[in-house]
Design a protein around this motif. Structure first.
Motif, PDB file in Angstrom:
ATOM      1  N   GLU A 170       9.411   2.676 -13.497  1.00  0.00           N
ATOM      2  CA  GLU A 170       7.980   2.911 -13.745  1.00  0.00           C
ATOM      3  C   GLU A 170       7.099   2.334 -12.649  1.00  0.00           C
ATOM      4  O   GLU A 170       6.008   2.817 -12.386  1.00  0.00           O
ATOM      5  CB  GLU A 170       7.564   2.379 -15.108  1.00  0.00           C
ATOM      6  N   ARG A 171       7.571   1.265 -11.996  1.00  0.00           N
ATOM      7  CA  ARG A 171       6.833   0.720 -10.861  1.00  0.00           C
ATOM      8  C   ARG A 171       7.751  -0.147 -10.014  1.00  0.00           C
ATOM      9  O   ARG A 171       8.853  -0.495 -10.427  1.00  0.00           O
ATOM     10  CB  ARG A 171       5.570  -0.019 -11.287  1.00  0.00           C
ATOM     11  N   TYR A 172       7.256  -0.492  -8.837  1.00  0.00           N
ATOM     12  CA  TYR A 172       8.014  -1.306  -7.890  1.00  0.00           C
ATOM     13  C   TYR A 172       7.089  -2.369  -7.334  1.00  0.00           C
ATOM     14  O   TYR A 172       5.896  -2.132  -7.151  1.00  0.00           O
ATOM     15  CB  TYR A 172       8.561  -0.437  -6.745  1.00  0.00           C
ATOM     16  N   ILE A 173       7.654  -3.548  -7.087  1.00  0.00           N
ATOM     17  CA  ILE A 173       6.850  -4.632  -6.520  1.00  0.00           C
ATOM     18  C   ILE A 173       7.541  -5.173  -5.262  1.00  0.00           C
ATOM     19  O   ILE A 173       8.760  -5.119  -5.128  1.00  0.00           O
ATOM     20  CB  ILE A 173       6.592  -5.770  -7.527  1.00  0.00           C
ATOM     21  N   VAL A 174       6.707  -5.683  -4.386  1.00  0.00           N
ATOM     22  CA  VAL A 174       7.202  -6.274  -3.150  1.00  0.00           C
ATOM     23  C   VAL A 174       7.441  -7.752  -3.405  1.00  0.00           C
ATOM     24  O   VAL A 174       6.553  -8.463  -3.877  1.00  0.00           O
ATOM     25  CB  VAL A 174       6.183  -6.073  -2.011  1.00  0.00           C
ATOM     26  N   TYR A 211      11.584  -4.667  -5.557  1.00  0.00           N
ATOM     27  CA  TYR A 211      12.152  -4.780  -6.904  1.00  0.00           C
ATOM     28  C   TYR A 211      11.573  -3.691  -7.800  1.00  0.00           C
ATOM     29  O   TYR A 211      10.373  -3.427  -7.770  1.00  0.00           O
ATOM     30  CB  TYR A 211      11.796  -6.140  -7.518  1.00  0.00           C
ATOM     31  N   SER A 212      12.436  -3.110  -8.636  1.00  0.00           N
ATOM     32  CA  SER A 212      11.950  -2.163  -9.643  1.00  0.00           C
ATOM     33  C   SER A 212      11.502  -2.944 -10.869  1.00  0.00           C
ATOM     34  O   SER A 212      11.965  -4.057 -11.124  1.00  0.00           O
ATOM     35  CB  SER A 212      13.053  -1.171 -10.029  1.00  0.00           C
ATOM     36  N   VAL A 213      10.560  -2.347 -11.598  1.00  0.00           N
ATOM     37  CA  VAL A 213      10.073  -2.935 -12.846  1.00  0.00           C
ATOM     38  C   VAL A 213      10.213  -1.860 -13.918  1.00  0.00           C
ATOM     39  O   VAL A 213       9.666  -0.769 -13.785  1.00  0.00           O
ATOM     40  CB  VAL A 213       8.608  -3.401 -12.732  1.00  0.00           C
ATOM     41  N   GLN A 214      10.955  -2.180 -14.961  1.00  0.00           N
ATOM     42  CA  GLN A 214      11.189  -1.258 -16.071  1.00  0.00           C
ATOM     43  C   GLN A 214      10.876  -1.993 -17.371  1.00  0.00           C
ATOM     44  O   GLN A 214      11.364  -3.106 -17.570  1.00  0.00           O
ATOM     45  CB  GLN A 214      12.643  -0.791 -16.027  1.00  0.00           C
ATOM     46  N   SER A 215      10.060  -1.412 -18.207  1.00  0.00           N
ATOM     47  CA  SER A 215       9.648  -2.027 -19.475  1.00  0.00           C
ATOM     48  C   SER A 215       9.090  -3.434 -19.265  1.00  0.00           C
ATOM     49  O   SER A 215       9.349  -4.345 -20.047  1.00  0.00           O
ATOM     50  CB  SER A 215      10.819  -2.068 -20.457  1.00  0.00           C
ATOM     51  N   PRO A 229       3.787   6.882  -7.534  1.00  0.00           N
ATOM     52  CA  PRO A 229       3.261   7.990  -8.342  1.00  0.00           C
ATOM     53  C   PRO A 229       3.766   9.366  -7.867  1.00  0.00           C
ATOM     54  O   PRO A 229       3.977  10.264  -8.682  1.00  0.00           O
ATOM     55  CB  PRO A 229       1.741   7.884  -8.183  1.00  0.00           C
ATOM     56  N   GLN A 230       3.988   9.510  -6.561  1.00  0.00           N
ATOM     57  CA  GLN A 230       4.556  10.768  -6.047  1.00  0.00           C
ATOM     58  C   GLN A 230       5.962  10.964  -6.603  1.00  0.00           C
ATOM     59  O   GLN A 230       6.335  12.059  -7.022  1.00  0.00           O
ATOM     60  CB  GLN A 230       4.620  10.765  -4.512  1.00  0.00           C
ATOM     61  N   ALA A 231       6.744   9.890  -6.611  1.00  0.00           N
ATOM     62  CA  ALA A 231       8.122   9.970  -7.090  1.00  0.00           C
ATOM     63  C   ALA A 231       8.193  10.223  -8.592  1.00  0.00           C
ATOM     64  O   ALA A 231       9.136  10.854  -9.072  1.00  0.00           O
ATOM     65  CB  ALA A 231       8.867   8.677  -6.745  1.00  0.00           C
ATOM     66  N   LEU A 232       7.205   9.740  -9.328  1.00  0.00           N
ATOM     67  CA  LEU A 232       7.212   9.899 -10.784  1.00  0.00           C
ATOM     68  C   LEU A 232       6.624  11.232 -11.244  1.00  0.00           C
ATOM     69  O   LEU A 232       6.774  11.600 -12.407  1.00  0.00           O
ATOM     70  CB  LEU A 232       6.440   8.747 -11.440  1.00  0.00           C
ATOM     71  N   SER A 233       5.970  11.950 -10.357  1.00  0.00           N
ATOM     72  CA  SER A 233       5.352  13.223 -10.758  1.00  0.00           C
ATOM     73  C   SER A 233       6.410  14.318 -10.861  1.00  0.00           C
ATOM     74  O   SER A 233       7.497  14.216 -10.299  1.00  0.00           O
ATOM     75  CB  SER A 233       4.264  13.626  -9.770  1.00  0.00           C
ATOM     76  N   GLU A 273       0.835  -1.207   0.000  1.00  0.00           N
ATOM     77  CA  GLU A 273       0.000   0.000   0.000  1.00  0.00           C
ATOM     78  C   GLU A 273       0.870   1.257   0.000  1.00  0.00           C
ATOM     79  O   GLU A 273       0.594   2.218  -0.705  1.00  0.00           O
ATOM     80  CB  GLU A 273      -0.947  -0.018   1.205  1.00  0.00           C
ATOM     81  N   PHE A 274       1.944   1.252   0.790  1.00  0.00           N
ATOM     82  CA  PHE A 274       2.836   2.414   0.812  1.00  0.00           C
ATOM     83  C   PHE A 274       3.428   2.659  -0.573  1.00  0.00           C
ATOM     84  O   PHE A 274       3.406   3.783  -1.066  1.00  0.00           O
ATOM     85  CB  PHE A 274       3.961   2.239   1.838  1.00  0.00           C
ATOM     86  N   TYR A 275       3.939   1.626  -1.214  1.00  0.00           N
ATOM     87  CA  TYR A 275       4.569   1.798  -2.528  1.00  0.00           C
ATOM     88  C   TYR A 275       3.549   2.139  -3.619  1.00  0.00           C
ATOM     89  O   TYR A 275       3.872   2.885  -4.545  1.00  0.00           O
ATOM     90  CB  TYR A 275       5.439   0.583  -2.895  1.00  0.00           C
TER      91      TYR A 275
END
Length: 178
Positions: free
Chosen positions: A102-106, A121-125, A43-47, A36-38
């Motif tokens: 672009e996104r992160y997963i637990v 983990y980061s997720v890119q493309s 989106p805050q970090a990407l704005s 929930e935190f991530y």
């Protein structure tokens, strides 16, 4: 009068049931807390805001941070705000990056003693990073979850970085810069 009292007594159990359900909704699993935190934070970090995402978290999600972590992050942010040159942390402390993915997963969540640990983990493309970008340590106390520390590659962690002496500010920010 008797009818009003009867209605109050009939409504009371419904109110109590609703409060219990609301409290149960606030009780989250360790994984749900971190996810929930991530979901909120990325989106805050990407704005393209002028305020950093970590400052937004300090302002709006301070209860998600241990008191020590909150105060050290706030101190770092305030010191940086008074200085025109970089003297504070120069990366996103919750994503371990200067350029967020672009996104992160637990990933795996585990428990050791009082603390829980989650691999992020980061997720890119569409591709998840092979190794975790960071590992978060968090705890639960009185049905409230909060982050204790963030661990990065190379054996560094946020608390140690924030406790380290920062460079002196040699170029104060003028009042026009605010």
């Amino acid at each position: 009068m008797g009818i009003c009292c009867s209605l109050v007594f009939l409504a009371l159990p419904c109110t109590l049931v609703a409060q219990v359900k609301a409290n149960q909704k606030n009780i989250r699993s360790p994984r749900e807390f971190v996810e929930e935190f991530y979901r909120w934070y990325v989106p805050q970090a990407l704005s393209d805001k002028t305020i950093t995402a970590s400052d937004i978290a300090i302002k709006y999600r301070s209860s998600d941070l241990s008191p020590q972590l909150f105060w050290l992050l706030r101190e770092d942010s305030e010191a940086q705000a008074r200085c025109a040159e970089l003297i504070g942390i120069d990366f996103d402390p919750f994503l371990a990056s200067q350029d967020p993915a672009e996104r992160y997963i637990v990933g795996e969540v585990s428990r050791k003693d009082r603390s829980y640990w989650a691999k992020i983990y980061s997720v890119q493309s569409g591709n998840r990073s092979e190794r975790p970008d960071l590992i978060v340590e968090f705890q639960e106390e009185n049905r409230h979850w909060f982050f204790v520390n963030f661990y990065y590659a190379g054996n560094s962690d946020l608390l140690t970085i924030l406790k380290s002496p920062r460079p002196e500010c040699t170029v104060p920010r003028s009042s026009k810069d605010h």
